[in-house]
Design a protein around this motif. Sequence first.
Motif, PDB file in Angstrom:
ATOM      1  N   MET A   1     -15.692  -7.545 -10.159  1.00 48.58           N
ATOM      2  CA  MET A   1     -14.646  -7.317  -9.173  1.00 48.58           C
ATOM      3  C   MET A   1     -14.474  -5.809  -9.023  1.00 48.58           C
ATOM      4  SD  MET A   1     -12.599  -8.912  -7.161  1.00 48.58           S
ATOM      5  CE  MET A   1     -12.349 -10.552  -7.769  1.00 48.58           C
ATOM      6  N   GLU A   2     -14.632  -5.321  -7.782  1.00 49.18           N
ATOM      7  CA  GLU A   2     -14.431  -3.904  -7.522  1.00 49.18           C
ATOM      8  C   GLU A   2     -13.031  -3.723  -6.941  1.00 49.18           C
ATOM      9  OE1 GLU A   2     -17.242  -0.512  -5.951  1.00 49.18           O
ATOM     10  OE2 GLU A   2     -16.535  -1.726  -4.262  1.00 49.18           O
ATOM     11  N   ARG A   3     -12.240  -2.911  -7.621  1.00 45.59           N
ATOM     12  CA  ARG A   3     -10.862  -2.663  -7.190  1.00 45.59           C
ATOM     13  C   ARG A   3     -10.747  -1.286  -6.569  1.00 45.59           C
ATOM     14  NH1 ARG A   3     -10.868  -5.497 -11.819  1.00 45.59           N
ATOM     15  NH2 ARG A   3      -9.729  -7.452 -11.785  1.00 45.59           N
ATOM     16  N   THR A   4      -9.891  -1.192  -5.583  1.00 45.76           N
ATOM     17  CA  THR A   4      -9.573   0.088  -4.960  1.00 45.76           C
ATOM     18  C   THR A   4      -8.149   0.433  -5.385  1.00 45.76           C
ATOM     19  OG1 THR A   4     -11.012  -0.399  -3.086  1.00 45.76           O
ATOM     20  CG2 THR A   4      -9.355   1.318  -2.770  1.00 45.76           C
ATOM     21  N   TYR A   5      -7.984   1.682  -5.838  1.00 52.04           N
ATOM     22  CA  TYR A   5      -6.708   2.142  -6.389  1.00 52.04           C
ATOM     23  C   TYR A   5      -6.103   3.245  -5.526  1.00 52.04           C
ATOM     24  CZ  TYR A   5      -8.440  -0.072 -10.663  1.00 52.04           C
ATOM     25  OH  TYR A   5      -8.922  -0.967 -11.578  1.00 52.04           O
ATOM     26  N   ARG A   6      -4.796   3.422  -5.672  1.00 54.18           N
ATOM     27  CA  ARG A   6      -4.100   4.568  -5.097  1.00 54.18           C
ATOM     28  C   ARG A   6      -2.954   4.933  -6.036  1.00 54.18           C
ATOM     29  NH1 ARG A   6      -1.201   1.606  -0.102  1.00 54.18           N
ATOM     30  NH2 ARG A   6       0.297   0.432  -1.314  1.00 54.18           N
ATOM     31  N   THR A   7      -2.485   6.156  -5.882  1.00 54.43           N
ATOM     32  CA  THR A   7      -1.364   6.626  -6.687  1.00 54.43           C
ATOM     33  C   THR A   7      -0.059   6.067  -6.135  1.00 54.43           C
ATOM     34  OG1 THR A   7      -2.516   8.682  -7.213  1.00 54.43           O
ATOM     35  CG2 THR A   7      -0.136   8.717  -7.430  1.00 54.43           C
ATOM     36  N   VAL A   8       0.841   5.723  -7.009  1.00 50.08           N
ATOM     37  CA  VAL A   8       2.206   5.376  -6.643  1.00 50.08           C
ATOM     38  C   VAL A   8       2.957   6.706  -6.706  1.00 50.08           C
ATOM     39  CG1 VAL A   8       4.257   4.038  -7.247  1.00 50.08           C
ATOM     40  CG2 VAL A   8       1.965   3.083  -7.649  1.00 50.08           C
TER      41      VAL A   8
ATOM     42  N   ARG B   1      -5.575   8.025   6.061  1.00 47.01           N
ATOM     43  CA  ARG B   1      -6.906   8.290   6.604  1.00 47.01           C
ATOM     44  C   ARG B   1      -6.915   7.802   8.045  1.00 47.01           C
ATOM     45  NH1 ARG B   1     -12.785   7.155   4.064  1.00 47.01           N
ATOM     46  NH2 ARG B   1     -11.915   8.132   2.223  1.00 47.01           N
ATOM     47  N   ARG B   2      -7.399   8.628   8.976  1.00 44.16           N
ATOM     48  CA  ARG B   2      -7.454   8.236  10.385  1.00 44.16           C
ATOM     49  C   ARG B   2      -8.532   9.050  11.091  1.00 44.16           C
ATOM     50  NH1 ARG B   2      -3.591  11.495   8.907  1.00 44.16           N
ATOM     51  NH2 ARG B   2      -2.853  13.173  10.216  1.00 44.16           N
TER      52      ARG B   2
ATOM     53  N   ASP C   1      -6.205   9.718  -1.439  1.00 45.01           N
ATOM     54  CA  ASP C   1      -7.075   8.689  -0.891  1.00 45.01           C
ATOM     55  C   ASP C   1      -7.049   7.463  -1.797  1.00 45.01           C
ATOM     56  OD1 ASP C   1      -8.870   7.596   0.912  1.00 45.01           O
ATOM     57  OD2 ASP C   1     -10.507   8.945   0.426  1.00 45.01           O
ATOM     58  N   SER C   2      -7.370   6.326  -1.250  1.00 46.06           N
ATOM     59  CA  SER C   2      -7.575   5.116  -2.042  1.00 46.06           C
ATOM     60  C   SER C   2      -9.046   5.070  -2.394  1.00 46.06           C
ATOM     61  CB  SER C   2      -7.178   3.874  -1.243  1.00 46.06           C
ATOM     62  OG  SER C   2      -5.810   3.913  -0.928  1.00 46.06           O
ATOM     63  N   LEU C   3      -9.345   4.927  -3.686  1.00 44.88           N
ATOM     64  CA  LEU C   3     -10.722   5.024  -4.158  1.00 44.88           C
ATOM     65  C   LEU C   3     -11.033   3.930  -5.162  1.00 44.88           C
ATOM     66  CD1 LEU C   3     -10.683   8.872  -4.875  1.00 44.88           C
ATOM     67  CD2 LEU C   3     -11.736   7.757  -2.896  1.00 44.88           C
ATOM     68  N   THR C   4     -12.304   3.572  -5.241  1.00 45.84           N
ATOM     69  CA  THR C   4     -12.764   2.637  -6.260  1.00 45.84           C
ATOM     70  C   THR C   4     -13.118   3.421  -7.523  1.00 45.84           C
ATOM     71  OG1 THR C   4     -15.099   2.818  -5.657  1.00 45.84           O
ATOM     72  CG2 THR C   4     -13.778   1.141  -4.483  1.00 45.84           C
TER      73      THR C   4
ATOM     74  N   ILE D   1      -0.656   4.193 -10.970  1.00 43.30           N
ATOM     75  CA  ILE D   1      -1.586   3.842  -9.904  1.00 43.30           C
ATOM     76  C   ILE D   1      -1.509   2.329  -9.707  1.00 43.30           C
ATOM     77  CG2 ILE D   1      -3.115   5.806 -10.334  1.00 43.30           C
ATOM     78  CD1 ILE D   1      -5.109   3.875 -11.651  1.00 43.30           C
ATOM     79  N   GLU D   2      -1.927   1.900  -8.525  1.00 41.84           N
ATOM     80  CA  GLU D   2      -1.888   0.473  -8.229  1.00 41.84           C
ATOM     81  C   GLU D   2      -3.167   0.053  -7.521  1.00 41.84           C
ATOM     82  OE1 GLU D   2       1.484  -0.183  -5.690  1.00 41.84           O
ATOM     83  OE2 GLU D   2       0.699   1.108  -4.104  1.00 41.84           O
ATOM     84  N   VAL D   3      -3.464  -1.227  -7.614  1.00 41.61           N
ATOM     85  CA  VAL D   3      -4.612  -1.804  -6.917  1.00 41.61           C
ATOM     86  C   VAL D   3      -4.180  -2.106  -5.492  1.00 41.61           C
ATOM     87  CG1 VAL D   3      -6.237  -3.743  -6.826  1.00 41.61           C
ATOM     88  CG2 VAL D   3      -5.528  -2.807  -9.046  1.00 41.61           C
ATOM     89  N   VAL D   4      -4.947  -1.603  -4.515  1.00 37.92           N
ATOM     90  CA  VAL D   4      -4.621  -1.880  -3.114  1.00 37.92           C
ATOM     91  C   VAL D   4      -5.537  -2.941  -2.527  1.00 37.92           C
ATOM     92  CG1 VAL D   4      -3.502   0.315  -2.639  1.00 37.92           C
ATOM     93  CG2 VAL D   4      -5.960   0.114  -2.304  1.00 37.92           C
TER      94      VAL D   4
END
Length: 184
Positions: A68-75, A159-160, A24-27, A56-59
């Motif tokens: 600033m709230e960033r949302t991350y996900r794994t590369v 996610r869907r 999942d992409s999470l903050t 990980i990267e900022v999406v």
Amino acid sequence: MGTDRARLLLHPVRMRVVIALSGDSLTTRDLQRMMPEVPQASLYRAIAQLKDAGVIEVVSSERRGGAMERTYRTVAQAAMMTNEEFTSGTPEEFLATLQAFADHLVATTSRFVGSRDDGSWRNEFLSVRNGGTWLTKAEADELGRDLAALYAKYEDKPRRDGAQPYSLNVAMIPDAPVERGADA
């Protein structure tokens, strides 16, 4: 611990962050809720180290108040380790990594069961399997590739509607054969 990459990825807090972000992409706030026992400074440091390493990267970024709230996900490919990297440390470090993996499995299950205090967790498909077999090195390598392919088929589903998160955990570990005595 072995290689620099192994030190980065197999650290217990960083490993938990990578595992959490693999589905999942999470903050950072989401991650803190998932790991309330991890000090905030340790979590922020782990996220910064993983981001700097490209694991990980900022999406997305959104201003919340003065921060600033960033949302991350794994590369995905950057989070993968070779067998050599995974086993590059001492036996004690390797066992500590497996303990962190087992702790993650228990924590994930505990969060899920705890989120369904009406007992509805029993209605979900839950599976844990442990089996044993005898394999040659070539067969073990083939099984490892097959498991990796099966895992890859499902790991990046977005996610869907109608989907819920599942934690996919696979461990393939050789066992030491029991030496049979002369009277066996």
